[in-house]
Write a protein that holds these residues in place. Structure first.
Motif, PDB file in Angstrom:
ATOM      1  N   VAL A   1       5.923  -3.258  -4.571  1.00 37.94           N
ATOM      2  CA  VAL A   1       5.880  -4.290  -4.105  1.00 37.94           C
ATOM      3  C   VAL A   1       5.734  -5.137  -2.836  1.00 37.94           C
TER       4      VAL A   1
ATOM      5  N   ARG B   1       7.294  -4.677   0.345  1.00 34.75           N
ATOM      6  CA  ARG B   1       5.786  -3.809   1.989  1.00 34.75           C
ATOM      7  C   ARG B   1       6.090  -4.711   2.121  1.00 34.75           C
TER       8      ARG B   1
ATOM      9  N   PHE C   1       0.740   1.214  12.337  1.00 34.25           N
ATOM     10  CA  PHE C   1       0.379   2.787  12.435  1.00 34.25           C
ATOM     11  C   PHE C   1       0.344   3.440  13.614  1.00 34.25           C
TER      12      PHE C   1
ATOM     13  N   PHE D   1      -9.252  -2.195   8.215  1.00 35.82           N
ATOM     14  CA  PHE D   1     -10.075  -2.206   7.000  1.00 35.82           C
ATOM     15  C   PHE D   1     -12.219  -1.969   7.639  1.00 35.82           C
TER      16      PHE D   1
ATOM     17  N   ILE E   1      -3.922 -10.561  -1.348  1.00 38.26           N
ATOM     18  CA  ILE E   1      -3.081 -10.078  -2.601  1.00 38.26           C
ATOM     19  C   ILE E   1      -1.336 -10.504  -3.643  1.00 38.26           C
ATOM     20  N   HIS E   2      -1.340 -11.035  -2.035  1.00 38.66           N
ATOM     21  CA  HIS E   2       0.196 -11.314  -2.858  1.00 38.66           C
ATOM     22  C   HIS E   2      -0.378 -12.600  -3.209  1.00 38.66           C
TER      23      HIS E   2
ATOM     24  N   ASP F   1      -5.497   6.862   6.298  1.00 40.79           N
ATOM     25  CA  ASP F   1      -5.172   6.354   6.700  1.00 40.79           C
ATOM     26  C   ASP F   1      -4.811   4.508   6.218  1.00 40.79           C
ATOM     27  N   LEU F   2      -6.936   3.824   6.101  1.00 41.21           N
ATOM     28  CA  LEU F   2      -6.428   3.153   5.271  1.00 41.21           C
ATOM     29  C   LEU F   2      -5.934   2.730   4.121  1.00 41.21           C
TER      30      LEU F   2
ATOM     31  N   ASP G   1      -2.721   3.967   3.516  1.00 36.90           N
ATOM     32  CA  ASP G   1      -1.505   4.104   3.905  1.00 36.90           C
ATOM     33  C   ASP G   1      -0.942   2.530   5.055  1.00 36.90           C
ATOM     34  N   ALA G   2      -2.171   1.671   5.280  1.00 34.31           N
ATOM     35  CA  ALA G   2      -2.722   0.427   5.328  1.00 34.31           C
ATOM     36  C   ALA G   2      -2.117  -0.232   4.137  1.00 34.31           C
ATOM     37  N   SER G   3      -3.235  -0.307   3.479  1.00 34.29           N
ATOM     38  CA  SER G   3      -3.378  -1.130   2.232  1.00 34.29           C
ATOM     39  C   SER G   3      -1.913  -0.952   1.543  1.00 34.29           C
ATOM     40  N   LEU G   4      -1.419   0.149   1.696  1.00 35.87           N
ATOM     41  CA  LEU G   4       0.086   0.536   0.834  1.00 35.87           C
ATOM     42  C   LEU G   4       0.770  -0.390   1.508  1.00 35.87           C
ATOM     43  N   GLY G   5       0.774  -0.025   3.025  1.00 37.61           N
ATOM     44  CA  GLY G   5       1.522  -0.933   3.595  1.00 37.61           C
ATOM     45  C   GLY G   5       2.035  -2.178   3.919  1.00 37.61           C
ATOM     46  N   LEU G   6       0.273  -3.052   3.513  1.00 39.67           N
ATOM     47  CA  LEU G   6       0.713  -4.429   3.210  1.00 39.67           C
ATOM     48  C   LEU G   6       1.733  -4.832   1.613  1.00 39.67           C
ATOM     49  N   GLY G   7       1.934  -3.967   0.743  1.00 34.39           N
ATOM     50  CA  GLY G   7       1.985  -4.291  -0.267  1.00 34.39           C
ATOM     51  C   GLY G   7       1.322  -3.780  -0.990  1.00 34.39           C
ATOM     52  N   ALA G   8      -0.081  -4.001  -1.384  1.00 36.00           N
ATOM     53  CA  ALA G   8      -0.536  -3.806  -2.022  1.00 36.00           C
ATOM     54  C   ALA G   8      -0.503  -2.395  -3.288  1.00 36.00           C
ATOM     55  N   THR G   9      -1.207  -3.021  -4.494  1.00 33.59           N
ATOM     56  CA  THR G   9      -0.394  -1.930  -5.520  1.00 33.59           C
ATOM     57  C   THR G   9      -2.041  -0.906  -5.162  1.00 33.59           C
TER      58      THR G   9
ATOM     59  N   GLU H   1      -5.190  -2.163  -6.843  1.00 36.86           N
ATOM     60  CA  GLU H   1      -5.797  -2.793  -5.453  1.00 36.86           C
ATOM     61  C   GLU H   1      -6.485  -2.507  -4.958  1.00 36.86           C
ATOM     62  N   THR H   2      -5.243  -1.035  -3.975  1.00 39.96           N
ATOM     63  CA  THR H   2      -6.491  -0.388  -3.030  1.00 39.96           C
ATOM     64  C   THR H   2      -7.419   0.173  -3.272  1.00 39.96           C
TER      65      THR H   2
ATOM     66  N   ARG I   1     -10.242  -2.675  -3.314  1.00 45.07           N
ATOM     67  CA  ARG I   1     -10.302  -3.904  -2.854  1.00 45.07           C
ATOM     68  C   ARG I   1     -10.624  -2.686  -1.229  1.00 45.07           C
ATOM     69  N   VAL I   2     -10.173  -1.698  -1.109  1.00 40.82           N
ATOM     70  CA  VAL I   2     -10.312  -1.440   0.197  1.00 40.82           C
ATOM     71  C   VAL I   2     -10.733   0.732   0.333  1.00 40.82           C
TER      72      VAL I   2
END
Ligand SMILES: Nc1ncnc2c1ncn2[C@@H]1O[C@H](COP(=O)(O)OP(=O)(O)O)[C@@H](O)[C@H]1O
Ligand SMILES: [Mg+2]
Lengths: 262, 457
Positions: free
Chosen positions: A91, A94, A101, A107, A121-122, B338-339, B341-349, B352-353, B356-357
């Protein structure tokens, strides 16, 4: 150890891979990649489709963890710390190594909530004002503030493709990463939006280390300082962008950049 | 029967030979044909079948009319002069007798004679029709056969016939629906002639009395449907309290957390739950859940009726869990990778993904699923008939017995009444109300789903 020591004119290495191998099931996609990514520079990854550019990029922030059946081998370091070490939390990794992408993927929330997602989240903002500041500065850095400052409450999915992609860049900037990975960020965009993003990449270089995958060789030549040529899961050649395009040492690189295959 | 079989055989043969002829005219190079061999086969088969069937129906129609005329002509004078209904009845009885049945009128020599000639003539009609149909089938397919050659366009006529068949099938379903809607609507309007619509919609007393005699006008009862509506809502509410959370959470587990092996087992299991007949849920509610609730109520000092809204609602909730969960699962699965990936790529668990998404992105689909489930619950009949009771209580207490719109429709229509008594017609008014509500819910839900899909084209 062959790693170069820091010298005043050679920038220090931000990320480094050594003998990085990756398999999807039993299909090998990366066959031992050794690459140094210099800090505060733009490194371009080029090569024909399916040669492993996206896969390599995903290894750098462990997005490969989310894919079923992937096994990896070798070292990937960020500031000389192996990112696969137990002490590194994926976490946090990242948050430090962000990703943009190929297809803009905002979103289905408001512009504001898209940018605020990461900081929330952070826990980067103590209160609403700090969050507002982060949102504003991220949008400014992504060159989007002028266009959307009055429409922060609008749905991000209603924006144009180019704006969406800059929003995605702003969204990754908002968590204050050190490295930004971009996977063909302009492939879905028109020439004008592409030019905007290329400018943006050049500006971002001052604060971030950027690795960009591109199919467009002119784009690689325009925005990057380093270029790495991949072929069939191997790193064929890596050099300063100008040197690589003017006098490639490998014949395969020359064939590719002169359009004889790929 | 025999004709049907013979015709099928003939058409099959026509298909076979047509196809073979088409292949043979090209000398094996079927690509030279304008239409593929199978179209030629169908062409010949249709050329055989269509005229044969049409002729068969024509002969039956004309033949029956002629038989009736012949029999009537042979009757003695006074019978021949009788009124049309009497004559028709006589003919029907002759036909019944001819078929070996028991006639409704007295057996007379005239009737027996008529039956005998009826038997003879219809045998004749049968064979004439049989021969003519087969004959024309043979001739027509022969002509069609001869017309087959390389450039013959057989695809167009065959596809036109196919189109007509498809259209007819679609028209049947649309027309039936329209027919049902209109008949319910007209009967409901007749009901509102007897009982004012406002009394029906807003009256709080429901006690439809049986009119023992036709002149007993005063006993037409009270038709205030509010207790029915509240009863329906109460049961539905309890059901959604069960099905909503359980369905949602199980879908989230299945779509986001279950590994593929668990998913492969759990998903079909949920679908089996959806396949249990509602009557089984019904007696489960009436015989197991309701008594158990009553026992539990006694030990807690609560007064739970032996038929309660709670029991019916709980079991109905179980019944619609798979419904909610499969629609929710679809909505979650439709959220683009995609969505995530976007969330995980921002460091969300992962968690959380999901919260929240993925769930917010799927929300329109999830809500639509809930609305469809509500409309299911409102229209559900068997469980409430067996477990909710008949008492039209106006209450919000789930421990009491309530009755629902569907239950009352069933009870109104059970037993013998005059068809146009207010009591029977009330069922149509209730049915119409039910139909309007579920239709409204379905339309809203479908539009939500549509908009949601547009979002991720
Ligand atoms: N999720 C996956 N599962 C299996 N194979 C994959 C997957 N993703 C990529 N590959 C394979 O790995 C190779 C490299 O893919 P990729 O990294 O996407 O190439 P590039 O981005 O250079 O076009 C390709 O042969 C591709 O088919
Ligand atoms: Mg790629």
């Amino acid at each position: 150890m062959v790693e170069s020591k820091d010298t005043p004119d050679a920038p220090c290495v931000k990320m480094r891979t050594r003998r990085l191998k990756l398999w999807y099931g039993d299909k090998q996609a990366l066959a031992g990649i050794d690459l140094d990514v210099p800090e505060h520079q733009v490194t371009a990854l080029i090569g024909p489709s399916g040669c492993g550019k996206t896969t390599f990029l995903k290894c750098l922030n462990r997005m490969t963890d989310t894919i079923e059946g992937v096994t990896t081998e070798g070292r990937v370091t960020l500031d000389e710390v192996d990112i696969r070490d137990r002490s590194v939390d994926v976490v946090q990794l990242r948050a430090r190594v962000g990703m943009v992408f190929q297809k803009p993927n905002p979103f289905p929330k408001t512009v504001y909530d898209n940018i605020a997602y990461g900081p929330r989240i952070h826990g980067l903002a103590a209160n609403r004002r700090e969050l507002d500041d982060i949102v504003e500065s991220s949008l400014r850095r992504a060159g989007l503030w002028e266009e959307v400052s009055g429409r922060l409450g609008d749905l991000a999915t209603g924006m144009s493709g180019g704006q969406q992609q800059r929003l995605c860049i702003a969204r990754s900037i908002a968590v204050a990463p050190e490295v930004i990975l971009m996977d063909e960020p302009c492939s879905a965009l028109d020439p004008i939006s592409t030019a905007r993003i290329e400018e943006l990449i050049d500006e971002l270089r001052a604060n971030y280390t950027i690795i960009i995958v591109t199919h467009n060789l002119q784009q690689a030549a325009r925005v990057s300082q380093m270029t790495a040529f991949f072929h069939l899961g191997r790193l064929i050649e890596v050099n300063g962008t100008a040197e690589l395009f003017q006098s490639p040492t490998e014949s395969m690189t020359e064939d590719y950049i002169t359009g004889r295959f790929g | 029967m025999m004709l049907t079989l013979a015709l099928i055989c003939l058409a099959a043969a026509a298909f076979f030979f047509g196809q073979r002829k088409a292949v043979s005219v090209t000398g094996g190079r079927t690509s030279a044909l304008h239409s593929r061999p199978v179209y030629h086969g169908w062409y010949v088969a249709l050329a055989c079948g269509l005229p044969a069937v049409s002729l068969w129906f024509l002969i039956l129609l004309v033949g029956d009319w002629m038989i009736d005329r012949t029999i009537v002509a042979a009757l003695p004078g006074e019978l021949r002069e009788a009124s049309a209904p009497v004559l028709q009845r006589f003919l029907n009885d002759a036909e019944t007798l001819a078929a070996g049945g028991v006639p409704t009128i007295e057996l007379t020599p005239e009737l027996e004679a008529a039956a005998a000639s009826f038997r003879r003539l219809s045998l004749l009609e049968h064979w004439v029709g049989f021969g003519a149909a087969l004959g024309i089938g043979l001739i027509a397919s022969g002509i069609a056969m001869r017309r087959i050659d390389v450039s013959r366009r057989t695809r167009q006529p065959v596809e036109r016939v196919l189109l007509i068949v498809l259209l007819a099938a679609a028209a049947i379903s649309v027309l039936t629906t329209a027919g049902i809607v209109f008949s319910v609507l007209f009967e409901a309007i007749r009901f509102f002639d007897k009982v004012p619509i406002l009394d029906f919609l807003f009256g709080v007393k429901w006690s439809p009395q049986i009119a023992l005699r036709e002149d007993q006008v005063g006993s037409s009862g009270a038709f205030g449907a509010i207790p029915l509506f509240t009863g329906t809502l109460l049961v539905t509410f309890v059901a959604m309290l069960v099905a909503g959370p359980v369905g949602l959470l199980s879908a989230v587990y299945l779509a986001e957390y279950a590994d593929p092996r668990h998913r492969a087992v759990a998903k079909p299991m949920l679908e089996i739950l959806a396949g249990i007949p509602t009557v089984v849920y019904g007696f489960f509610a009436a015989l197991i859940v309701a008594p158990a609730l009553r026992q539990a109520g006694i030990s807690l000092g609560l007064d739970v009726a032996s038929e309660s809204a709670l029991a019916a609602g709980l079991v109905m909730g179980m019944m619609i869990i798979p419904f909610v969960s499969s629609l929710t699962d679809d909505a979650l699965a439709a959220v683009p990778a995609d969505l995530r990936d976007a969330s995980l790529g921002l460091g969300a668990t992962h968690q959380e993904t999901v919260t929240r998404v993925v769930i917010p992105a799927a929300l329109p689909g999830i809500v639509a699923g809930f609305l469809l489930a509500v409309s299911r619950a409102i229209g559900e009949t068997m469980i409430v008939v067996m477990a909710a009771g008949l008492a039209a209580n106006l209450t919000a207490n789930p421990f009491e017995a309530v009755t629902t719109v569907t239950v009352q429709i069933v009870t109104l229509l059970i037993g013998d009444q005059e068809f146009d008594s207010a009591k029977t017609l009330a069922a149509f008014a209730l049915g119409l109300t039910l139909f309007m509500v579920t239709l409204g819910l379905n339309i809203v839900a479908l539009r939500m789903v549509q908009k949601y899909q547009e979002q991720y084209d």
